[in-house]
Motif scaffolding. Structure first.
Motif, PDB file in Angstrom:
ATOM      1  N   HIS A  14       0.828  -1.202   0.000  1.00 32.70           N
ATOM      2  CA  HIS A  14       0.000   0.000   0.000  1.00 32.70           C
ATOM      3  C   HIS A  14       0.865   1.256   0.000  1.00 32.70           C
ATOM      4  O   HIS A  14       1.885   1.319   0.691  1.00 32.70           O
ATOM      5  N   SER A  15       0.472   2.217  -0.800  1.00 32.44           N
ATOM      6  CA  SER A  15       1.160   3.505  -0.835  1.00 32.44           C
ATOM      7  C   SER A  15       0.810   4.291   0.416  1.00 32.44           C
ATOM      8  O   SER A  15      -0.133   3.932   1.145  1.00 32.44           O
ATOM      9  N   PRO A  16       1.541   5.382   0.714  1.00 30.94           N
ATOM     10  CA  PRO A  16       1.184   6.209   1.872  1.00 30.94           C
ATOM     11  C   PRO A  16      -0.249   6.726   1.823  1.00 30.94           C
ATOM     12  O   PRO A  16      -0.859   6.965   2.872  1.00 30.94           O
ATOM     13  N   ALA A  17      -0.797   6.861   0.617  1.00 30.41           N
ATOM     14  CA  ALA A  17      -2.180   7.338   0.477  1.00 30.41           C
ATOM     15  C   ALA A  17      -3.195   6.219   0.632  1.00 30.41           C
ATOM     16  O   ALA A  17      -4.406   6.461   0.611  1.00 30.41           O
ATOM     17  N   GLY A  18      -2.707   4.975   0.781  1.00 30.95           N
ATOM     18  CA  GLY A  18      -3.604   3.846   0.960  1.00 30.95           C
ATOM     19  C   GLY A  18      -3.938   3.089  -0.303  1.00 30.95           C
ATOM     20  O   GLY A  18      -4.703   2.119  -0.265  1.00 30.95           O
ATOM     21  N   ASP A  19      -3.373   3.499  -1.442  1.00 29.84           N
ATOM     22  CA  ASP A  19      -3.643   2.807  -2.696  1.00 29.84           C
ATOM     23  C   ASP A  19      -2.964   1.437  -2.714  1.00 29.84           C
ATOM     24  O   ASP A  19      -1.834   1.281  -2.225  1.00 29.84           O
ATOM     25  N   GLU A  20      -3.655   0.459  -3.294  1.00 31.12           N
ATOM     26  CA  GLU A  20      -3.063  -0.863  -3.452  1.00 31.12           C
ATOM     27  C   GLU A  20      -2.110  -0.865  -4.647  1.00 31.12           C
ATOM     28  O   GLU A  20      -2.458  -0.392  -5.721  1.00 31.12           O
ATOM     29  N   ILE A  21      -0.895  -1.382  -4.425  1.00 33.71           N
ATOM     30  CA  ILE A  21       0.115  -1.483  -5.473  1.00 33.71           C
ATOM     31  C   ILE A  21       0.464  -2.956  -5.648  1.00 33.71           C
ATOM     32  O   ILE A  21       0.831  -3.629  -4.674  1.00 33.71           O
ATOM     33  N   VAL A  22       0.327  -3.466  -6.856  1.00 33.02           N
ATOM     34  CA  VAL A  22       0.686  -4.848  -7.155  1.00 33.02           C
ATOM     35  C   VAL A  22       2.142  -4.863  -7.622  1.00 33.02           C
ATOM     36  O   VAL A  22       2.488  -4.225  -8.622  1.00 33.02           O
ATOM     37  N   LEU A  23       2.978  -5.567  -6.900  1.00 38.01           N
ATOM     38  CA  LEU A  23       4.411  -5.574  -7.202  1.00 38.01           C
ATOM     39  C   LEU A  23       4.732  -6.435  -8.418  1.00 38.01           C
ATOM     40  O   LEU A  23       4.078  -7.444  -8.690  1.00 38.01           O
ATOM     41  N   ASP A  24       5.760  -6.025  -9.124  1.00 34.79           N
ATOM     42  CA  ASP A  24       6.309  -6.806 -10.227  1.00 34.79           C
ATOM     43  C   ASP A  24       7.575  -7.507  -9.728  1.00 34.79           C
ATOM     44  O   ASP A  24       7.997  -7.308  -8.588  1.00 34.79           O
ATOM     45  N   GLU A  25       8.206  -8.312 -10.613  1.00 35.93           N
ATOM     46  CA  GLU A  25       9.477  -8.929 -10.267  1.00 35.93           C
ATOM     47  C   GLU A  25      10.592  -7.878 -10.300  1.00 35.93           C
ATOM     48  O   GLU A  25      10.425  -6.789 -10.848  1.00 35.93           O
ATOM     49  N   VAL A  26      11.758  -8.234  -9.765  1.00 35.46           N
ATOM     50  CA  VAL A  26      12.874  -7.293  -9.745  1.00 35.46           C
ATOM     51  C   VAL A  26      13.508  -7.138 -11.123  1.00 35.46           C
ATOM     52  O   VAL A  26      14.268  -6.205 -11.367  1.00 35.46           O
ATOM     53  N   GLY A  27      13.225  -8.057 -12.022  1.00 31.58           N
ATOM     54  CA  GLY A  27      13.715  -7.992 -13.393  1.00 31.58           C
ATOM     55  C   GLY A  27      12.644  -8.477 -14.339  1.00 31.58           C
ATOM     56  O   GLY A  27      11.527  -8.813 -13.923  1.00 31.58           O
ATOM     57  N   GLN A  28      12.972  -8.527 -15.624  1.00 28.48           N
ATOM     58  CA  GLN A  28      11.975  -8.878 -16.626  1.00 28.48           C
ATOM     59  C   GLN A  28      12.054 -10.340 -17.072  1.00 28.48           C
ATOM     60  O   GLN A  28      11.039 -10.980 -17.293  1.00 28.48           O
ATOM     61  N   THR A  29      13.269 -10.843 -17.227  1.00 29.40           N
ATOM     62  CA  THR A  29      13.457 -12.219 -17.690  1.00 29.40           C
ATOM     63  C   THR A  29      14.541 -12.878 -16.860  1.00 29.40           C
ATOM     64  O   THR A  29      15.633 -12.305 -16.694  1.00 29.40           O
ATOM     65  N   VAL A  30      14.269 -14.069 -16.332  1.00 29.06           N
ATOM     66  CA  VAL A  30      15.291 -14.824 -15.600  1.00 29.06           C
ATOM     67  C   VAL A  30      16.218 -15.496 -16.607  1.00 29.06           C
ATOM     68  O   VAL A  30      15.775 -16.252 -17.469  1.00 29.06           O
ATOM     69  N   LEU A  31      17.511 -15.216 -16.494  1.00 30.76           N
ATOM     70  CA  LEU A  31      18.503 -15.805 -17.391  1.00 30.76           C
ATOM     71  C   LEU A  31      19.206 -17.000 -16.771  1.00 30.76           C
ATOM     72  O   LEU A  31      19.707 -17.870 -17.484  1.00 30.76           O
ATOM     73  N   LEU A  32      19.277 -17.019 -15.435  1.00 33.41           N
ATOM     74  CA  LEU A  32      19.966 -18.102 -14.729  1.00 33.41           C
ATOM     75  C   LEU A  32      19.435 -18.141 -13.305  1.00 33.41           C
ATOM     76  O   LEU A  32      19.280 -17.088 -12.672  1.00 33.41           O
ATOM     77  N   ASP A  33      19.145 -19.346 -12.817  1.00 32.04           N
ATOM     78  CA  ASP A  33      18.634 -19.487 -11.447  1.00 32.04           C
ATOM     79  C   ASP A  33      19.163 -20.791 -10.873  1.00 32.04           C
ATOM     80  O   ASP A  33      18.942 -21.873 -11.432  1.00 32.04           O
ATOM     81  N   ASN A  34      19.910 -20.688  -9.758  1.00 35.42           N
ATOM     82  CA  ASN A  34      20.398 -21.884  -9.068  1.00 35.42           C
ATOM     83  C   ASN A  34      20.333 -21.614  -7.568  1.00 35.42           C
ATOM     84  O   ASN A  34      19.834 -20.563  -7.157  1.00 35.42           O
ATOM     85  N   PRO A  35      20.794 -22.514  -6.708  1.00 31.79           N
ATOM     86  CA  PRO A  35      20.662 -22.277  -5.270  1.00 31.79           C
ATOM     87  C   PRO A  35      21.422 -21.064  -4.735  1.00 31.79           C
ATOM     88  O   PRO A  35      21.144 -20.594  -3.629  1.00 31.79           O
ATOM     89  N   VAL A  36      22.381 -20.532  -5.494  1.00 36.05           N
ATOM     90  CA  VAL A  36      23.238 -19.456  -5.002  1.00 36.05           C
ATOM     91  C   VAL A  36      22.836 -18.090  -5.545  1.00 36.05           C
ATOM     92  O   VAL A  36      22.848 -17.090  -4.829  1.00 36.05           O
ATOM     93  N   ILE A  37      22.474 -18.032  -6.832  1.00 34.64           N
ATOM     94  CA  ILE A  37      22.186 -16.754  -7.483  1.00 34.64           C
ATOM     95  C   ILE A  37      20.933 -16.860  -8.357  1.00 34.64           C
ATOM     96  O   ILE A  37      20.490 -17.947  -8.714  1.00 34.64           O
ATOM     97  N   ARG A  38      20.394 -15.702  -8.680  1.00 28.61           N
ATOM     98  CA  ARG A  38      19.356 -15.585  -9.703  1.00 28.61           C
ATOM     99  C   ARG A  38      19.717 -14.364 -10.542  1.00 28.61           C
ATOM    100  O   ARG A  38      19.942 -13.281  -9.992  1.00 28.61           O
ATOM    101  N   VAL A  39      19.811 -14.544 -11.861  1.00 27.36           N
ATOM    102  CA  VAL A  39      20.227 -13.456 -12.749  1.00 27.36           C
ATOM    103  C   VAL A  39      19.066 -13.069 -13.655  1.00 27.36           C
ATOM    104  O   VAL A  39      18.461 -13.922 -14.311  1.00 27.36           O
ATOM    105  N   TRP A  40      18.776 -11.764 -13.683  1.00 26.28           N
ATOM    106  CA  TRP A  40      17.685 -11.215 -14.480  1.00 26.28           C
ATOM    107  C   TRP A  40      18.240 -10.313 -15.581  1.00 26.28           C
ATOM    108  O   TRP A  40      19.286  -9.692 -15.415  1.00 26.28           O
ATOM    109  N   ASP A  41      17.478 -10.217 -16.656  1.00 27.95           N
ATOM    110  CA  ASP A  41      17.695  -9.173 -17.646  1.00 27.95           C
ATOM    111  C   ASP A  41      16.739  -8.032 -17.345  1.00 27.95           C
ATOM    112  O   ASP A  41      15.554  -8.256 -17.075  1.00 27.95           O
ATOM    113  N   VAL A  42      17.244  -6.791 -17.359  1.00 31.22           N
ATOM    114  CA  VAL A  42      16.425  -5.591 -17.225  1.00 31.22           C
ATOM    115  C   VAL A  42      16.737  -4.701 -18.415  1.00 31.22           C
ATOM    116  O   VAL A  42      17.893  -4.301 -18.596  1.00 31.22           O
TER     117      VAL A  42
END
Length: 204
Positions: free
Chosen positions: A9-37
């Protein structure tokens, strides 16, 4: 740790739906996750929240603006090709390309400092490279330092001929410095590269 769809929620009370931290996952393993932005001029990456400390590897730089959901003053960035940033967790924010150039990075989430722990590690302010001011001289094997932090070392390598690297005996992320470049996870030790790459030493 996917966050897409979480509601805040924003300070004004609006609901905000979060996105991922990046757009496309390029690599994902137990140690790291790499995104393209990637953002065209004027394009915005929506509101998102980081659960892991992360490293930004700049493929194509542009002026950018980071806005915070809590209403804090925006942060203005001007990332450059071959630069890097090491960042702690931060409040909900969004990123807009306010420049005239295409913007792209590889965002490397460090799970062992975040989601793999009961509580995320306090990494302090992190680190940021300065264009034209490497933090140390180049190594004999041709690696040029970009960031040298106790947790992560970021280097670039550029050569038209094969370059033999003798990396430390611990995991590394290898990211080609190109728009559609490959990303790989290397366990450490000898590595031969030809072309332009980021070499990320996971020193933690």
């Amino acid at each position: 740790m996917p966050v897409k769809g979480q509601i805040v929620h924003s300070p004004a009370g609006d609901e905000i739906v979060l996105d991922e931290v990046g757009q496309t996952v390029l690599l994902d393993n137990p140690v790291i996750r790499v995104w393209d932005v990637a953002l065209e001029p004027g394009e915005t990456h929506p509101w998102h929240l980081h659960h892991n400390p992360y490293v930004v590897l700049s493929i194509s730089g542009s002026e950018a603006r980071m806005d915070w959901l809590d209403g804090s003053e925006p942060r203005f960035l001007n990332e450059y090709r071959g630069g890097s940033v090491y960042r702690p967790l931060s409040p909900v924010h969004r990123l807009t390309n306010i420049g005239q150039r295409f913007y792209q990075n590889r965002l490397v989430e460090l799970k062992d400092l975040g989601e793999n722990r009961p509580e995320p590690a306090d990494i302090g302010p992190g680190d940021r490279s300065i264009e034209g001011q490497p933090p140390a001289p180049a190594l004999p094997d041709g690696r040029v330092p970009v960031i040298l932090h106790p947790h992560v070392g970021v280097w670039t390598v550029a050569s038209d001929e094969p370059v033999k690297l003798d990396l430390a005996d611990r995991p590394h992320v290898i990211a080609e410095l190109a728009r559609d470049g490959a990303v790989s996870f290397h366990p450490g030790g000898p590595l031969t590269l030809t072309g332009e790459y980021f070499v990320v030493d996971l020193a933690f």
